[in-house]
Design a protein around this motif. Structure first.
Motif, PDB file in Angstrom:
ATOM      1  N   TRP A  58     -12.411 -47.957  39.689  1.00  0.00           N
ATOM      2  CA  TRP A  58     -11.717 -47.281  38.598  1.00  0.00           C
ATOM      3  C   TRP A  58     -10.917 -48.264  37.773  1.00  0.00           C
ATOM      4  CZ3 TRP A  58     -12.436 -43.046  36.128  1.00  0.00           C
ATOM      5  CH2 TRP A  58     -13.036 -41.976  36.742  1.00  0.00           C
ATOM      6  N   ARG A  59     -10.257 -49.201  38.428  1.00  0.00           N
ATOM      7  CA  ARG A  59      -9.420 -50.149  37.688  1.00  0.00           C
ATOM      8  C   ARG A  59     -10.269 -51.077  36.822  1.00  0.00           C
ATOM      9  NH1 ARG A  59      -7.809 -53.005  34.875  1.00  0.00           N
ATOM     10  NH2 ARG A  59      -5.802 -53.991  34.628  1.00  0.00           N
ATOM     11  N   LEU A  60     -11.439 -51.476  37.317  1.00  0.00           N
ATOM     12  CA  LEU A  60     -12.306 -52.329  36.512  1.00  0.00           C
ATOM     13  C   LEU A  60     -12.996 -51.530  35.410  1.00  0.00           C
ATOM     14  CD1 LEU A  60     -13.870 -54.628  39.238  1.00  0.00           C
ATOM     15  CD2 LEU A  60     -12.187 -55.257  37.510  1.00  0.00           C
ATOM     16  N   LEU A  61     -13.261 -50.256  35.655  1.00  0.00           N
ATOM     17  CA  LEU A  61     -13.900 -49.424  34.645  1.00  0.00           C
ATOM     18  C   LEU A  61     -12.929 -49.075  33.530  1.00  0.00           C
ATOM     19  CD1 LEU A  61     -16.363 -47.710  33.759  1.00  0.00           C
ATOM     20  CD2 LEU A  61     -15.355 -45.828  35.060  1.00  0.00           C
ATOM     21  N   ARG A  62     -11.763 -48.603  33.899  1.00  0.00           N
ATOM     22  CA  ARG A  62     -10.760 -48.179  32.919  1.00  0.00           C
ATOM     23  C   ARG A  62      -9.376 -48.621  33.376  1.00  0.00           C
ATOM     24  NH1 ARG A  62     -11.641 -45.006  28.869  1.00  0.00           N
ATOM     25  NH2 ARG A  62     -13.639 -43.978  28.716  1.00  0.00           N
ATOM     26  N   ALA A  63      -8.766 -49.468  32.601  1.00  0.00           N
ATOM     27  CA  ALA A  63      -7.407 -49.901  32.930  1.00  0.00           C
ATOM     28  C   ALA A  63      -6.403 -48.789  32.667  1.00  0.00           C
ATOM     29  CB  ALA A  63      -7.046 -51.136  32.117  1.00  0.00           C
ATOM     30  N   ARG A 106      -6.056 -62.659  31.104  1.00  0.00           N
ATOM     31  CA  ARG A 106      -6.570 -64.030  31.062  1.00  0.00           C
ATOM     32  C   ARG A 106      -8.008 -64.139  30.577  1.00  0.00           C
ATOM     33  NH1 ARG A 106      -2.142 -66.781  30.847  1.00  0.00           N
ATOM     34  NH2 ARG A 106      -0.791 -66.495  32.628  1.00  0.00           N
ATOM     35  N   THR A 107      -8.772 -63.072  30.700  1.00  0.00           N
ATOM     36  CA  THR A 107     -10.174 -63.139  30.296  1.00  0.00           C
ATOM     37  C   THR A 107     -10.360 -62.460  28.946  1.00  0.00           C
ATOM     38  OG1 THR A 107     -10.633 -61.104  31.507  1.00  0.00           O
ATOM     39  CG2 THR A 107     -11.053 -63.171  32.643  1.00  0.00           C
ATOM     40  N   MET A 108     -11.194 -63.059  28.135  1.00  0.00           N
ATOM     41  CA  MET A 108     -11.500 -62.473  26.829  1.00  0.00           C
ATOM     42  C   MET A 108     -12.565 -61.401  26.957  1.00  0.00           C
ATOM     43  SD  MET A 108      -9.489 -63.914  24.764  1.00  0.00           S
ATOM     44  CE  MET A 108     -10.113 -63.686  23.139  1.00  0.00           C
ATOM     45  N   TRP A 109     -13.494 -61.580  27.872  1.00  0.00           N
ATOM     46  CA  TRP A 109     -14.561 -60.615  28.086  1.00  0.00           C
ATOM     47  C   TRP A 109     -14.965 -60.669  29.542  1.00  0.00           C
ATOM     48  CZ3 TRP A 109     -18.832 -62.903  30.051  1.00  0.00           C
ATOM     49  CH2 TRP A 109     -18.965 -64.268  29.814  1.00  0.00           C
ATOM     50  N   ARG A 110     -15.547 -59.591  29.994  1.00  0.00           N
ATOM     51  CA  ARG A 110     -16.071 -59.525  31.361  1.00  0.00           C
ATOM     52  C   ARG A 110     -17.411 -58.831  31.319  1.00  0.00           C
ATOM     53  NH1 ARG A 110     -10.928 -57.212  33.800  1.00  0.00           N
ATOM     54  NH2 ARG A 110     -12.137 -55.316  33.749  1.00  0.00           N
ATOM     55  N   ASP A 111     -18.317 -59.331  32.116  1.00  0.00           N
ATOM     56  CA  ASP A 111     -19.583 -58.637  32.250  1.00  0.00           C
ATOM     57  C   ASP A 111     -19.702 -58.134  33.689  1.00  0.00           C
ATOM     58  OD1 ASP A 111     -20.046 -61.009  33.556  1.00  0.00           O
ATOM     59  OD2 ASP A 111     -21.994 -61.385  32.647  1.00  0.00           O
ATOM     60  N   TYR A 112     -20.863 -57.596  33.986  1.00  0.00           N
ATOM     61  CA  TYR A 112     -21.084 -56.977  35.286  1.00  0.00           C
ATOM     62  C   TYR A 112     -20.877 -57.980  36.423  1.00  0.00           C
ATOM     63  CZ  TYR A 112     -23.623 -54.716  39.054  1.00  0.00           C
ATOM     64  OH  TYR A 112     -23.977 -54.185  40.241  1.00  0.00           O
ATOM     65  N   TRP A 113     -21.364 -59.205  36.265  1.00  0.00           N
ATOM     66  CA  TRP A 113     -21.294 -60.187  37.346  1.00  0.00           C
ATOM     67  C   TRP A 113     -19.866 -60.675  37.592  1.00  0.00           C
ATOM     68  CZ3 TRP A 113     -25.292 -59.915  40.232  1.00  0.00           C
ATOM     69  CH2 TRP A 113     -26.511 -59.567  39.681  1.00  0.00           C
ATOM     70  N   ILE A 114     -19.091 -60.794  36.545  1.00  0.00           N
ATOM     71  CA  ILE A 114     -17.694 -61.210  36.717  1.00  0.00           C
ATOM     72  C   ILE A 114     -16.907 -60.105  37.418  1.00  0.00           C
ATOM     73  CG2 ILE A 114     -15.571 -61.761  35.467  1.00  0.00           C
ATOM     74  CD1 ILE A 114     -17.265 -63.300  33.479  1.00  0.00           C
ATOM     75  N   LEU A 118     -15.024 -60.433  40.944  1.00  0.00           N
ATOM     76  CA  LEU A 118     -13.630 -60.025  41.165  1.00  0.00           C
ATOM     77  C   LEU A 118     -13.529 -59.036  42.325  1.00  0.00           C
ATOM     78  CD1 LEU A 118     -12.267 -59.497  37.544  1.00  0.00           C
ATOM     79  CD2 LEU A 118     -11.371 -61.074  39.243  1.00  0.00           C
ATOM     80  N   ALA A 119     -14.447 -58.080  42.359  1.00  0.00           N
ATOM     81  CA  ALA A 119     -14.433 -57.095  43.439  1.00  0.00           C
ATOM     82  C   ALA A 119     -14.682 -57.759  44.788  1.00  0.00           C
ATOM     83  CB  ALA A 119     -15.473 -56.014  43.177  1.00  0.00           C
ATOM     84  N   VAL A 120     -15.608 -58.708  44.846  1.00  0.00           N
ATOM     85  CA  VAL A 120     -15.898 -59.408  46.102  1.00  0.00           C
ATOM     86  C   VAL A 120     -14.674 -60.174  46.580  1.00  0.00           C
ATOM     87  CG1 VAL A 120     -17.214 -61.343  47.039  1.00  0.00           C
ATOM     88  CG2 VAL A 120     -18.392 -59.507  45.837  1.00  0.00           C
ATOM     89  N   LEU A 121     -13.998 -60.850  45.671  1.00  0.00           N
ATOM     90  CA  LEU A 121     -12.795 -61.597  46.058  1.00  0.00           C
ATOM     91  C   LEU A 121     -11.703 -60.654  46.559  1.00  0.00           C
ATOM     92  CD1 LEU A 121     -12.630 -64.224  43.179  1.00  0.00           C
ATOM     93  CD2 LEU A 121     -13.308 -64.608  45.558  1.00  0.00           C
ATOM     94  N   LEU A 122     -11.562 -59.508  45.906  1.00  0.00           N
ATOM     95  CA  LEU A 122     -10.551 -58.551  46.350  1.00  0.00           C
ATOM     96  C   LEU A 122     -10.930 -57.891  47.668  1.00  0.00           C
ATOM     97  CD1 LEU A 122      -9.633 -56.965  42.924  1.00  0.00           C
ATOM     98  CD2 LEU A 122      -8.263 -58.537  44.292  1.00  0.00           C
TER      99      LEU A 122
END
Length: 174
Positions: A58-63, A106-114, A118-122
């Motif tokens: 949810w957080r990555l989908l909608r802040a 910090r990021t200007m854009w994010r795609d599916y892999w980024i 992020l999810a894997v690191l978390l």
């Protein structure tokens, strides 16, 4: 022509979000936490923390799905439901939300892999934190015993993100 303008249309134009639009994301996280209460008997830890996966999704989908402070009550509900020490998710989930806020800035854009990275690191950080809290409690569990759960969580994250997307489309009425 005037009568057709007064006719009730069934299209998506003019419809707003559903009444449960504000609580649907939180309810999906609590429902994900409730999945840990299923009667699954195993000698190894392999079940992913679905509540945490839904929170990240949810957080990555909608802040703007909910304010950042909602992570603490949701973490409290997760601790109560899963039987974790009270305060484990209460401390970790707001920290995750703050880290994702920092990543947004910090990021200007994010795609599916980024987002997946992020999810894997978390997910790894969540497992390490859970393992450390269990060790403080006196559990003699090697971290390698948590690897099946971590790997399954990494694989299950796209499913959680897709489920969050389905709920988001439903709640916004589109």
């Amino acid at each position: 022509m005037v009568r057709s303008a007064l006719h009730q249309r069934s299209g998506a134009i003019g419809r707003g979000p559903r009444r449960s639009a504000l609580v649907a994301p939180a309810l999906s996280v609590v429902f994900g936490s409730l999945l840990s209460t299923l009667p699954i008997v195993s000698t190894a830890v392999w079940v992913p923390d679905v509540g945490f996966l839904m929170l990240i999704a949810w957080r990555l989908l909608r802040a703007d799905a909910w304010p950042a402070w909602w992570a603490a009550p949701l973490g409290f509900a997760n601790d109560i439901i899963t039987g974790a020490p009270i305060g484990q998710s209460v401390a970790l989930w707001p920290a995750v939300m703050l880290l994702l806020d920092l990543a947004d800035r910090r990021t200007m854009w994010r795609d599916y892999w980024i987002e997946w990275l992020l999810a894997v690191l978390l997910i790894i950080a969540n497992a390490a934190f859970t393992w450390r809290v269990a060790a403080w409690d006196g559990a003699q569990l090697p971290f390698s015993a948590m690897l099946p759960s971590v790997l399954l969580s990494m694989i299950a994250f796209p499913l959680a993100a897709g489920f969050a997307g389905l709920i988001d489309r439903w709640r916004l009425g589109s």
